[in-house]
Design a protein around this motif. Structure first.
Motif, short mmCIF file in Angstrom:
data_model
loop_
_atom_site.label_atom_id
_atom_site.label_comp_id
_atom_site.label_asym_id
_atom_site.label_seq_id
_atom_site.Cartn_x
_atom_site.Cartn_y
_atom_site.Cartn_z
N UNK A 161 43.88 37.05 50.97
CA UNK A 161 44.79 37.18 49.84
C UNK A 161 46.07 36.40 50.12
N UNK A 162 46.81 36.10 49.07
CA UNK A 162 48.08 35.39 49.20
C UNK A 162 47.99 34.00 48.61
N UNK A 196 49.11 32.84 53.12
CA UNK A 196 47.73 33.33 53.00
C UNK A 196 47.35 34.14 54.23
N UNK A 197 46.58 35.18 54.02
CA UNK A 197 46.20 36.04 55.15
C UNK A 197 44.73 36.45 55.01
N UNK A 198 44.15 36.81 56.14
CA UNK A 198 42.75 37.27 56.14
C UNK A 198 42.67 38.52 57.00
N UNK A 208 48.84 41.39 48.76
CA UNK A 208 48.00 41.80 47.63
C UNK A 208 48.87 42.25 46.44
N UNK A 209 49.94 42.99 46.76
CA UNK A 209 50.87 43.43 45.71
C UNK A 209 51.52 42.23 45.03
N UNK A 238 44.28 32.94 42.72
CA UNK A 238 45.29 32.24 43.52
C UNK A 238 44.94 32.33 45.01
N UNK A 239 44.26 33.41 45.41
CA UNK A 239 43.93 33.63 46.83
C UNK A 239 42.86 32.64 47.28
N UNK A 240 42.85 32.32 48.58
CA UNK A 240 41.82 31.40 49.09
C UNK A 240 40.52 32.14 49.39
#
Ligand SMILES: Cc1cc2nc3c(=O)[nH]c(=O)nc-3n(C[C@H](O)[C@H](O)[C@H](O)COP(=O)(O)O)c2cc1C
Length: 178
Positions: A29-30, A34-36, A66-67, A113-115
């Motif tokens: 998300x992000x 970006x984070x996983x 996520x928020x 938008x998230x990868x």
């Protein structure tokens, strides 16, 4: 003849933790950051339309992103990714870039938008519809619609990872086929 089994008087939490295993995902998300992260709390709520839910603790960096983003991807890792999945389940994106540190490749989402994650053979892009707080150990449920999926041609679901009470596994033997 089947021997009579001895039933233990377990607490409800022990009993639900002993349920057969479910899938484990890499959730990304992000948008700008970006984070996983590794996710086991998952539920399929509806097949058509495809509605899924994930449970995230508010202490996670994933929760913050996520928020902000309002969407996420669920990526199915296969058995070759187990070490990376373990790392994504204890390192926090608040301190490092997990994509580069763990060695995973973000790919632009097609409808979110998230990868998504290039190394995973199945990617689902999810837009959040509803946020539900059940007061469960600080887990918040994000329920969302799958708006796009990508499946690798050679995806083999028998090598997808599942997680069971501390153990990473792959699905076991077939006993009957319909
Ligand atoms: C197999 C496994 C399943 C996990 N499932 C969840 C989950 O469903 N929800 C959650 O909030 N954390 C879960 N975690 C813990 C997070 O992956 C872990 O705290 C991670 O470091 C959070 O990273 P973040 O701070 O970058 O979001 C799980 C960890 C493992 C190893």
């Amino acid at each position: 003849m089947r021997e009579e089994s001895i039933k233990l008087d377990m607490g409800t939490i022990e009993a639900v933790m002993s349920l057969p295993p479910g899938p484990v995902f890499l959730l990304a998300t992000g948008e700008i950051e970006q984070n996983v992260s590794t996710i086991g709390m998952f539920n399929l709520f509806s097949i058509d339309p495809t509605i899924v839910g994930i449970g995230i603790k508010t202490s996670r960096h994933t929760y913050k992103l996520l928020e902000e983003t309002g969407d996420f991807t669920l990526n199915v890792p296969d058995m070759s990714l187990v070490e990376k999945v373990v790392k994504c389940g204890y390192l926090s994106g608040s301190r490092l870039n997990k994509f580069s540190d763990v060695g995973l490749t973000p790919e632009a989402g097609k409808r979110v938008k998230s990868p998504s994650i290039a190394e995973c053979p199945l990617n689902m892009e999810v837009k959040v519809l509803e946020v539900n707080d059940r007061n469960d150990w600080d887990h918040i449920w994000y329920i969302g619609k799958v708006v796009h999926t990508d499946v690798a041609k050679d995806y083999d679901r028998s090598s997808a990872l599942i997680y069971w009470d501390g153990e990473f596994r792959t699905p076991g033997m077939i006993l009957h086929k319909l």
